[in-house]
Structures are given as structure tokens and as C-alpha cells.
Scaffold this motif. Structure first.
Motif, PDB file in Angstrom:
ATOM      1  N   LYS A 112      -0.621  -1.012  -4.959  1.00  0.00           N
ATOM      2  CA  LYS A 112      -0.760   0.727  -5.388  1.00  0.00           C
ATOM      3  C   LYS A 112      -1.197   0.949  -6.765  1.00  0.00           C
ATOM      4  CE  LYS A 112       0.967   1.761  -1.197  1.00  0.00           C
ATOM      5  NZ  LYS A 112      -0.159   1.587  -0.268  1.00  0.00           N
TER       6      LYS A 112
ATOM      7  N   GLU B 137      -8.563  -1.966  -0.740  1.00  0.00           N
ATOM      8  CA  GLU B 137      -8.403  -2.245   0.893  1.00  0.00           C
ATOM      9  C   GLU B 137      -9.401  -2.748   1.502  1.00  0.00           C
ATOM     10  OE1 GLU B 137      -7.178   1.890   1.896  1.00  0.00           O
ATOM     11  OE2 GLU B 137      -4.982   1.678   1.202  1.00  0.00           O
TER      12      GLU B 137
ATOM     13  N   PHE C  49      -2.997  -3.918   8.654  1.00  0.00           N
ATOM     14  CA  PHE C  49      -2.296  -4.380   7.485  1.00  0.00           C
ATOM     15  C   PHE C  49      -0.863  -5.074   7.720  1.00  0.00           C
ATOM     16  CE2 PHE C  49      -5.153  -2.509   4.062  1.00  0.00           C
ATOM     17  CZ  PHE C  49      -6.292  -3.246   4.668  1.00  0.00           C
TER      18      PHE C  49
ATOM     19  N   ARG D 115       1.236  -6.305   5.259  1.00  0.00           N
ATOM     20  CA  ARG D 115       1.900  -6.028   4.145  1.00  0.00           C
ATOM     21  C   ARG D 115       1.039  -5.014   3.423  1.00  0.00           C
ATOM     22  NH1 ARG D 115       1.163 -11.134   0.637  1.00  0.00           N
ATOM     23  NH2 ARG D 115      -1.094 -10.838   1.463  1.00  0.00           N
ATOM     24  N   PRO D 116       1.600  -4.317   2.448  1.00  0.00           N
ATOM     25  CA  PRO D 116       0.928  -2.889   1.993  1.00  0.00           C
ATOM     26  C   PRO D 116       0.152  -3.702   0.418  1.00  0.00           C
ATOM     27  CG  PRO D 116       3.335  -3.117   1.217  1.00  0.00           C
ATOM     28  CD  PRO D 116       3.118  -4.187   2.381  1.00  0.00           C
ATOM     29  N   ALA D 117      -1.072  -2.891   0.635  1.00  0.00           N
ATOM     30  CA  ALA D 117      -2.028  -3.452  -0.568  1.00  0.00           C
ATOM     31  C   ALA D 117      -1.442  -2.608  -1.900  1.00  0.00           C
ATOM     32  CB  ALA D 117      -3.438  -2.666  -0.336  1.00  0.00           C
TER      33      ALA D 117
ATOM     34  N   ARG E 276      -7.424  -0.480   8.187  1.00  0.00           N
ATOM     35  CA  ARG E 276      -6.060  -0.393   7.084  1.00  0.00           C
ATOM     36  C   ARG E 276      -4.750  -0.355   7.957  1.00  0.00           C
ATOM     37  NH1 ARG E 276      -9.602   2.869   3.947  1.00  0.00           N
ATOM     38  NH2 ARG E 276      -8.853   4.930   4.997  1.00  0.00           N
ATOM     39  N   GLN E 277      -4.767   0.075   9.241  1.00  0.00           N
ATOM     40  CA  GLN E 277      -3.598   0.144  10.118  1.00  0.00           C
ATOM     41  C   GLN E 277      -3.221  -1.048  10.571  1.00  0.00           C
ATOM     42  OE1 GLN E 277      -4.813   3.045  12.961  1.00  0.00           O
ATOM     43  NE2 GLN E 277      -4.280   5.026  11.482  1.00  0.00           N
TER      44      GLN E 277
ATOM     45  N   TRP F  91      -8.530  -6.282   1.071  1.00  0.00           N
ATOM     46  CA  TRP F  91      -7.026  -6.731   1.338  1.00  0.00           C
ATOM     47  C   TRP F  91      -6.972  -7.401   2.554  1.00  0.00           C
ATOM     48  CZ3 TRP F  91      -3.139  -7.579  -1.665  1.00  0.00           C
ATOM     49  CH2 TRP F  91      -2.053  -7.589  -1.198  1.00  0.00           C
TER      50      TRP F  91
END
Length: 196
Positions: free
Chosen positions: A34, A89, A28, A30-32, A25-26, A92
Motif C-alpha cells: 500500500k 498491481e 488476489f 493477498r493485498p498488494a 485485482r479481485q 502482483w
């Protein structure tokens, strides 16, 4: 009790598997998504619109997924919220994750920071096992094994020996330059994190 409330318990991952997921996850870029509605819509795109497949994956009913897709529900209970975050996530930016994993398995390796009880087996060793906080590099050869096991659905118990061997080689024996024949097992993991 409504369909929305009738949810199965989420599967629980061990600390090593969770640490590997956090490391992914670190990376990524772009943000997944929410919100629960955005997460459901994203997951539906990954399974060609099958509400049943998404429902099975997150442990709820097909009707509940349909209601999130239509916007009739928008605030899931904690268990469903966690399952939606986890599923989103894990799907993603697959290319970004694949690139980071490939580099870790071929050229860069990963850094591990762990607090756990390390016990030792070695002839002539007087170093009793104890809890230690260790930060060390795990080389690509071991990361390739660890990531392959993770991808194959290995359990926490199957990953522990490989991670312990990687830490032993990197930290305790310094690639065979000292403590010949030492073997370290780690148990009672208090915390662990990986960094690509």
C-alpha cells in the motif's frame, strides 16, 4: 519545481481495459503493498533493482525512485501514486492472475455487466439502438480472444468489436437460437465490469 514534481502524465486506459484490470485485482489472495515506499521496493525487485526502469514505467525521474527507496520521500502526488498502484498491481501475484486467466479462457469464461448504447444491424429488425444494462456470461472462446488481445497491448477500439460480438452471441442471439444475422455494436460505454 523539484524532480519529485516533474512527472509525466499517466497513460489513460479505456473502460474495457480498466474493467479487465479490476477483475484481475479481485482474484488476489493477498493485498498488494500500500505505501509508496513498499510499492517502489516491490517494483525494484521485479526489474532486478533498476531504478531507471521503474522510473520510466511510472513516469518520474530515477532520482525520485531512489529517494523513495531510501525512505526520504513517502507521500507521492496523485499522478505518481496512481502510477505506482497501477504498476504494483499489474505485477502482483502473477501466478494467481495467470491461473484465473487460464480458467477463463479454457473452462469458465467470465461474467460481464455493462451499461452502454447498443445499436443493431439485422434484416427485418425493428429494435432501434438504445442504452441498455446487460449482465451475461462470456464463454471461454471469446474470453480467450479478449485476454489475448489485452496481453498483446490492444487498444480499446480493438477490443470493442470482440466484446460486442461476445455479448451479441450470449445475450441477443442466445447462440444462434434467435435473431439470426443480428449484429450489435456497443458505443458510449457508461460502465463495464468483468468477474472471473
Amino acid at each position: 519545481m523539484s524532480d519529485h514534481e516533474q512527472q509525466q502524465p499517466a497513460p489513460r486506459r479505456g473502460k474495457v481495459l480498466e474493467a479487465l484490470a479490476r477483475a484481475e485485482r479481485q482474484v488476489f489472495t493477498r493485498p498488494a503493498p500500500k505505501s509508496a515506499n513498499a510499492q517502489v521496493k516491490f517494483l525494484l525487485t521485479r526489474v532486478k533493482g533498476s531504478a531507471r526502469a521503474v522510473a520510466q514505467r511510472v513516469g518520474t525521474s530515477t532520482r525520485t525512485i531512489e529517494r523513495y527507496r531510501a525512505g526520504k520521500l513517502n507521500k507521492p502526488q496523485k499522478r505518481l501514486r496512481d502510477a505506482l498502484v497501477e504498476a504494483t498491481e499489474s505485477e502482483w501475484q502473477p501466478q494467481v492472475r495467470a491461473q484465473a486467466r487460464a480458467q477463463a479462457a479454457t473452462s469458465r469464461g467470465m461474467m460481464v455487466e455493462v451499461t452502454a448504447y447498443f445499436g443493431f444491424t439485422c434484416t427485418g429488425s425493428s429494435d432501434d439502438g438504445r442504452e441498455r444494462h446487460i449482465t451475461t456470461d462470456i464463454p471461454p472462446t471469446y474470453m480467450k480472444q479478449i485476454l489475448a488481445l489485452q496481453e498483446a497491448g490492444a487498444t480499446e477500439e480493438e477490443l470493442h468489436p470482440v466484446v460486442a460480438e461476445a455479448i451479441t452471441e450470449s445475450y441477443f442471439t442466445e447462440w444462434g437460437t434467435r435473431a439470426d444475422g443480428l449484429r450489435a455494436d456497443f458505443t458510449a460505454v457508461t460502465s463495464i465490469s468483468f468477474r472471473f
